[in-house]
Design a protein around this motif. Sequence first.
Motif, PDB file in Angstrom:
ATOM      1  N   GLY A 100       0.779  -1.234   0.000  1.00  0.00           N
ATOM      2  CA  GLY A 100       0.000   0.000   0.000  1.00  0.00           C
ATOM      3  C   GLY A 100       0.807   1.279   0.000  1.00  0.00           C
ATOM      4  O   GLY A 100       0.249   2.348  -0.248  1.00  0.00           O
ATOM      5  N   LEU A 101       2.086   1.178   0.284  1.00  0.00           N
ATOM      6  CA  LEU A 101       2.952   2.370   0.304  1.00  0.00           C
ATOM      7  C   LEU A 101       4.320   1.992  -0.249  1.00  0.00           C
ATOM      8  O   LEU A 101       4.778   0.853  -0.052  1.00  0.00           O
ATOM      9  CB  LEU A 101       3.169   2.858   1.736  1.00  0.00           C
ATOM     10  N   THR A 102       4.990   2.948  -0.854  1.00  0.00           N
ATOM     11  CA  THR A 102       6.322   2.703  -1.411  1.00  0.00           C
ATOM     12  C   THR A 102       7.304   2.085  -0.406  1.00  0.00           C
ATOM     13  O   THR A 102       7.965   1.087  -0.733  1.00  0.00           O
ATOM     14  CB  THR A 102       6.885   4.007  -2.006  1.00  0.00           C
ATOM     15  N   PRO A 103       7.432   2.613   0.828  1.00  0.00           N
ATOM     16  CA  PRO A 103       8.418   2.023   1.744  1.00  0.00           C
ATOM     17  C   PRO A 103       8.128   0.552   2.067  1.00  0.00           C
ATOM     18  O   PRO A 103       9.050  -0.211   2.353  1.00  0.00           O
ATOM     19  CB  PRO A 103       8.297   2.887   3.006  1.00  0.00           C
ATOM     20  N   ALA A 123      -0.412  -1.243  -5.420  1.00  0.00           N
ATOM     21  CA  ALA A 123      -0.756   0.104  -4.958  1.00  0.00           C
ATOM     22  C   ALA A 123       0.400   1.092  -5.075  1.00  0.00           C
ATOM     23  O   ALA A 123       0.240   2.185  -5.625  1.00  0.00           O
ATOM     24  CB  ALA A 123      -1.237   0.039  -3.507  1.00  0.00           C
ATOM     25  N   ALA A 124       1.550   0.746  -4.537  1.00  0.00           N
ATOM     26  CA  ALA A 124       2.658   1.706  -4.448  1.00  0.00           C
ATOM     27  C   ALA A 124       3.077   2.186  -5.832  1.00  0.00           C
ATOM     28  O   ALA A 124       2.979   1.442  -6.803  1.00  0.00           O
ATOM     29  CB  ALA A 124       3.827   1.075  -3.703  1.00  0.00           C
ATOM     30  N   ALA A 125       3.572   3.441  -5.911  1.00  0.00           N
ATOM     31  CA  ALA A 125       3.661   4.086  -7.228  1.00  0.00           C
ATOM     32  C   ALA A 125       4.894   4.959  -7.456  1.00  0.00           C
ATOM     33  O   ALA A 125       4.859   5.858  -8.289  1.00  0.00           O
ATOM     34  CB  ALA A 125       2.375   4.897  -7.449  1.00  0.00           C
ATOM     35  N   THR A 126       5.981   4.711  -6.728  1.00  0.00           N
ATOM     36  CA  THR A 126       7.232   5.400  -7.035  1.00  0.00           C
ATOM     37  C   THR A 126       7.906   4.667  -8.193  1.00  0.00           C
ATOM     38  O   THR A 126       7.928   3.427  -8.202  1.00  0.00           O
ATOM     39  CB  THR A 126       8.163   5.404  -5.799  1.00  0.00           C
ATOM     40  N   ASP A 168       6.238  14.179   1.544  1.00  0.00           N
ATOM     41  CA  ASP A 168       7.700  14.149   1.457  1.00  0.00           C
ATOM     42  C   ASP A 168       8.247  12.716   1.503  1.00  0.00           C
ATOM     43  O   ASP A 168       8.836  12.285   2.487  1.00  0.00           O
ATOM     44  CB  ASP A 168       8.274  14.987   2.613  1.00  0.00           C
ATOM     45  N   TYR A 169       8.023  11.965   0.447  1.00  0.00           N
ATOM     46  CA  TYR A 169       8.623  10.633   0.283  1.00  0.00           C
ATOM     47  C   TYR A 169       8.499  10.256  -1.195  1.00  0.00           C
ATOM     48  O   TYR A 169       7.956  11.039  -1.990  1.00  0.00           O
ATOM     49  CB  TYR A 169       7.990   9.617   1.226  1.00  0.00           C
ATOM     50  N   GLY A 170       8.987   9.068  -1.552  1.00  0.00           N
ATOM     51  CA  GLY A 170       9.125   8.646  -2.952  1.00  0.00           C
ATOM     52  C   GLY A 170       8.123   9.183  -3.963  1.00  0.00           C
ATOM     53  O   GLY A 170       8.494   9.943  -4.863  1.00  0.00           O
ATOM     54  N   PRO A 223      -0.973  10.837  -0.684  1.00  0.00           N
ATOM     55  CA  PRO A 223      -1.411   9.463  -0.939  1.00  0.00           C
ATOM     56  C   PRO A 223      -2.894   9.260  -0.637  1.00  0.00           C
ATOM     57  O   PRO A 223      -3.469   9.981   0.178  1.00  0.00           O
ATOM     58  CB  PRO A 223      -0.550   8.629   0.009  1.00  0.00           C
ATOM     59  N   SER A 224      -3.463   8.272  -1.301  1.00  0.00           N
ATOM     60  CA  SER A 224      -4.855   7.889  -1.098  1.00  0.00           C
ATOM     61  C   SER A 224      -5.200   7.921   0.392  1.00  0.00           C
ATOM     62  O   SER A 224      -4.481   7.364   1.209  1.00  0.00           O
ATOM     63  CB  SER A 224      -5.049   6.470  -1.641  1.00  0.00           C
ATOM     64  N   GLY A 225      -6.287   8.580   0.720  1.00  0.00           N
ATOM     65  CA  GLY A 225      -6.716   8.650   2.120  1.00  0.00           C
ATOM     66  C   GLY A 225      -6.450  10.011   2.739  1.00  0.00           C
ATOM     67  O   GLY A 225      -7.102  10.406   3.701  1.00  0.00           O
ATOM     68  N   GLY A 250      -4.781  12.226  -9.413  1.00  0.00           N
ATOM     69  CA  GLY A 250      -6.102  11.800  -8.954  1.00  0.00           C
ATOM     70  C   GLY A 250      -6.142  11.212  -7.559  1.00  0.00           C
ATOM     71  O   GLY A 250      -7.227  10.930  -7.035  1.00  0.00           O
ATOM     72  N   ASP A 251      -4.985  11.049  -6.937  1.00  0.00           N
ATOM     73  CA  ASP A 251      -4.951  10.581  -5.543  1.00  0.00           C
ATOM     74  C   ASP A 251      -5.700  11.571  -4.644  1.00  0.00           C
ATOM     75  O   ASP A 251      -6.233  11.204  -3.610  1.00  0.00           O
ATOM     76  CB  ASP A 251      -3.502  10.472  -5.060  1.00  0.00           C
ATOM     77  N   LEU A 252      -5.713  12.841  -5.082  1.00  0.00           N
ATOM     78  CA  LEU A 252      -6.349  13.909  -4.305  1.00  0.00           C
ATOM     79  C   LEU A 252      -7.874  13.768  -4.287  1.00  0.00           C
ATOM     80  O   LEU A 252      -8.501  13.920  -3.239  1.00  0.00           O
ATOM     81  CB  LEU A 252      -5.951  15.267  -4.929  1.00  0.00           C
TER      82      LEU A 252
HETATM   83  C1  PHB Z   1       2.956   5.122  -2.514  1.00  0.00           C
HETATM   84  O1  PHB Z   1       3.335   5.121  -1.336  1.00  0.00           O
HETATM   85  O2  PHB Z   1       3.675   4.705  -3.436  1.00  0.00           O
HETATM   86  C2  PHB Z   1       1.595   5.634  -2.830  1.00  0.00           C
HETATM   87  C3  PHB Z   1       0.573   5.486  -1.907  1.00  0.00           C
HETATM   88  C4  PHB Z   1      -0.681   6.010  -2.190  1.00  0.00           C
HETATM   89  C5  PHB Z   1      -0.907   6.666  -3.384  1.00  0.00           C
HETATM   90  C6  PHB Z   1       0.113   6.807  -4.312  1.00  0.00           C
HETATM   91  C7  PHB Z   1       1.375   6.301  -4.033  1.00  0.00           C
HETATM   92  O3  PHB Z   1      -2.120   7.185  -3.638  1.00  0.00           O
END
Ligand code: PHB
Length: 389
Positions: A100-103, A123-126, A168-170, A223-225, A250-252
């Motif tokens: 769900g997240l890059t890290p 999900a993750a998108a870096t 402030d991350y990937g 990020p989503s949420g 579109g995450d916004l």
């Molecule tokens: C990510 O952590 O890579 C991430 C998470 C939520 C998003 C986009 C990227 O909406």
Amino acid sequence: MKTLLNLRALVLALGMAAVSVHAQDAFKIGLILPMTGQQATTGKQIEAAARLFMAQNGDKVAGRKVELIIKDDGGIPDAAKRIAQELVVNDKVGVLGGFGLTPLALATAPIATQSKTPMVVMAAATSIITEASPYIVRTSFTLAQCSVAMGDWAPKNGIKRVVTLVSDYGPGIDAERFFKERFLLNSGQVIESLRVPLRNPDFAPFLQKVRDLKPDALFVFVPSGAGAAVMKQFLERGMDKAGIKLIGTGDLTDDDQLNDMGEGTLGVVTSHHYSAMHPSVVNKKFVEAFKKANKGMRPNFMAVGGYDGMRVIYEALKNTKGGQGGGDALLAAMKGQIFESPRGQIFIDAQTRDIVQNIYLRRVEKKDGELYNVEFDVIKEVKDPGKTK
Ligand code: PHB
């Protein structure tokens, strides 16, 4: 002699028993998702979509039973890595998925490499994620894909001076960089780039700064949420009334939260790969089935990443007769897949193992009493512009 023959027969019989037990073993898919914590909606959306996919496509592929194991990483990278290890070693999963997240994806990548287990990032998108292990395949998107599209659209639509605001991350750093590069190329000007912490962000002081700078528009990635919090603060400060447009990826304007953000969102333009309002037969069926199976929920882009991720796994299982040949064979069968997703046609680039897909420009509108991201333009078959090799 006779005992020797008997012994051989026994060994043979045991061997055959082992084979047939193996043939009946379920193929296990281990999904590691944030089911609690700040990113819990991502976990819920992906779980719902994965279960829907299995309900629609059955729990047997090429005669082999498929079992889904879902584990909560709470959004903590060390937890994701530990869980991945347990799933591979103890549960003997054939595929890892989720992230769900890059890290979380980056922390798990070495486990996929060491154990030769395909890892489907839903999900993750870096951009860099697919380069962290040759066993990673991605069915989500990249921020670079979306942000370039906005860097082209904004200056053609009267937006010349922009402030960027990103987590402030990937993915935030990618969004800022790829939007800015393209926007500058189109003679736009980024007057300030702001970065907010990923954990428990307070957007207020940043938005106050933006208000003082009075740009034509504020470009946002969170990020989503997290979108609803930004939107609330933006509107409470009357920034829209002060003539500052809100744009972003579109995450916004996440379909999961958009209805609760209220009518202040009307007219917000974003670039993204999926909208619940995407006008195709495949999507209409998907949204309908998802809503029916999950009362009160609407699928967002995370759900689609999970749904398509399951399809990539199922197709690979079909093409390997139930996973014969192990992780390497499955991985090979994931590369180059092409099919129609609820978001439109998608393609897993065999070279990069990343997704190639359409990116849409969308505007928030009210339709059938609900707020939606309504697509009004498309850039077809976008590859990730963020690959370093
Ligand atoms: C990510 O952590 O890579 C991430 C998470 C939520 C998003 C986009 C990227 O909406």
